[in-house]
Enzyme design. Structure first.
Site, PDB file in Angstrom:
ATOM      1  N   TYR A  62       3.952   5.260  11.443  1.00 21.40           N
ATOM      2  CA  TYR A  62       4.298   3.874  11.743  1.00 21.40           C
ATOM      3  C   TYR A  62       5.199   3.217  10.696  1.00 21.40           C
ATOM      4  CZ  TYR A  62       0.179   3.178   8.710  1.00 21.40           C
ATOM      5  OH  TYR A  62      -0.738   3.234   7.678  1.00 21.40           O
ATOM      6  N   HIS A  69      -3.796   4.079   4.675  1.00 17.99           N
ATOM      7  CA  HIS A  69      -4.858   3.069   4.722  1.00 17.99           C
ATOM      8  C   HIS A  69      -6.167   3.660   4.208  1.00 17.99           C
ATOM      9  CE1 HIS A  69      -7.267  -0.279   6.155  1.00 17.99           C
ATOM     10  NE2 HIS A  69      -8.035   0.574   6.800  1.00 17.99           N
ATOM     11  N   ARG A  88       0.863  -1.186   0.000  1.00 17.84           N
ATOM     12  CA  ARG A  88       0.000   0.000   0.000  1.00 17.84           C
ATOM     13  C   ARG A  88       0.895   1.229   0.000  1.00 17.84           C
ATOM     14  NH1 ARG A  88      -1.349   2.529   4.593  1.00 17.84           N
ATOM     15  NH2 ARG A  88      -1.445   0.677   5.908  1.00 17.84           N
TER      16      ARG A  88
END
Length: 401
Positions: A306, A297, A293
């Site tokens: 993160y 998200h 990805r």
């Protein structure tokens, strides 16, 4: 580079036989063993097109794409480019306040277009909320995908019109829906197949495990297509499974295969293989498309909290669109005129999507309180009243305007 196949071959069973009664034969080339207690073999990967755009051979899956024409290859490239353009426009529209939320597929175009183009018209698709490329392959107008994210409808298309179910927000539940539908296909005596899309995070859901169990026991003609994009929001894949995700299929009695998710040819070939197994009465298959990805998200997420830039840069070098372009150019299957024309078509699509969304009505702010309970509910009535007062406060601040 070494190309490894994880295609597991399971002898054909009758619909009434139980899963797991026959052995599973797995063939790989140059399987590397991982050292250390509790560790599995190094995951094998089906790849037909390298990141540099080089075509590599694979004895298991070449036959599913060997007959592909230059025109079809250009079509796959066009699909990926236009899907990415639509996705980018939707992201921009959300940032401008036109959409409430958007789940980008950036980086996952090959997995979706490759698998989507492997489907027959009579196959049925159960998506999550990110399968914009598969929707494109099924003929769903891109603008119809945006009504739900704007809050003006609950889907925007007829699932039976394209054999493409409405988007599913509840994580993993569509795998059970797909399994039940596939069991029904068997009862009806049809020879079509079902494909269910989900992510690596959803693989930890109980619904997915239950779907695996039922599909195996009832030999359902379903393909479970897991897009492992490495991150379930902020949790990495190693927090979802101790073993590679495709290996989970072994415990349920059906084959699993890991495919290079950024290789559109490999995804096309592997999905064709899995669908043919399903139609032939050989039961379910788990396909793990190993991809990434590139973006957040959803537009409410901040991936910089993160994961590091170096990780994304490493995956950008494996970009699925650039990979196919390199192959097209090296094989003289496309010229600059083709790419220039596609760029113009891409901008036209972006403009059409932009204008369509801005022409949509504003969502009814009070619709969220409808159809919660069939006969109404005191708590919902109280919340509606509170929300009405909140909305009215803005009019009071503007002097009643």
């Amino acid at each position: 580079m070494t190309v490894e196949s994880t295609a597991a071959r399971t002898p054909r069973r009758s619909a009434g036989s139980k899963a797991g009664t026959t052995g599973t034969k797995r063939t790989t080339s140059t399987t590397k063993k991982a050292s250390g207690a509790g560790k599995s073999a190094e995951p094998a990967l089906v790849q037909l097109l390298t990141p540099e755009g080089k075509r590599v051979k694979n004895a298991e899956f070449d036959k599913y794409v060997d007959g592909i024409t230059a025109e079809e290859l250009r079509g796959l490239y066009r699909d990926m480019v236009l899907t990415r353009r639509f996705d980018a426009e939707a992201t921009a529209l959300q940032r401008q306040g036109e959409l409430g939320l958007w789940a980008s597929l950036l980086g996952q175009e090959a997995a979706q277009i490759g698998s989507g183009r492997a489907l027959r018209d009579d196959d049925y698709v159960f998506p999550t909320y990110r399968e914009h490329g598969v929707a494109w392959c099924r003929g769903v107008d891109p603008t119809n995908l945006l009504g739900m994210f704007r809050g003006v409808n609950n889907g925007g298309w007829d699932p039976n019109g394209n054999n493409f179910h409405l988007y599913t927000i509840v994580i993993g539940s569509q795998t059970l829906h797909a399994t039940g539908y596939a069991m029904g296909i068997t009862k009806d005596g049809a020879d079509s197949a079902v494909i269910a899309y989900f992510g690596d995070g959803a693989s930890s859901q109980g619904d997915v495990a239950e779907a695996f169990t039922f599909s195996a026991v009832y030999n359902a003609p379903v393909v479970f297509f897991c897009q492992n994009n490495q991150w379930a929001i902020s949790e990495p894949t190693e927090k979802q499974s101790r073993v590679p995700l495709y290996q989970r299929a072994q415990g349920f009695g059906f084959p699993g295969v890991r495919v290079d998710g950024n290789d559109v040819l490999a995804n096309l070939a592997v999905t064709k293989w899995a669908l043919e197994r399903a139609r032939a009465g050989e039961g379910p298959t788990l396909v793990e498309a190993f991809t990434y990805r590139m973006g957040a998200h959803t537009t409410s997420d901040d991936p910089t909290r993160y994961r590091g830039d170096e990780e994304r840069l490493a995956w950008e070098a494996k970009d699925p669109i650039l990979r196919l372009r390199r192959y097209l150019e090296a094989a003289n299957h496309a010229d600059e005129g083709f790419f220039a024309e596609l760029e113009t078509e891409s901008e036209t699509l972006g403009k059409r999507v932009r204008e369509a969304v801005r022409a949509m009505p504003d969502p009814d702010h009070f619709a969220i309180f409808e159809n919660v309970y069939a006969d109404g509910h005191a708590l919902v009535d109280e919340e509606r009243a509170q929300f009405a007062a909140y909305q009215a406060s803005f009019a009071d601040e503007d002097g009643g305007k």
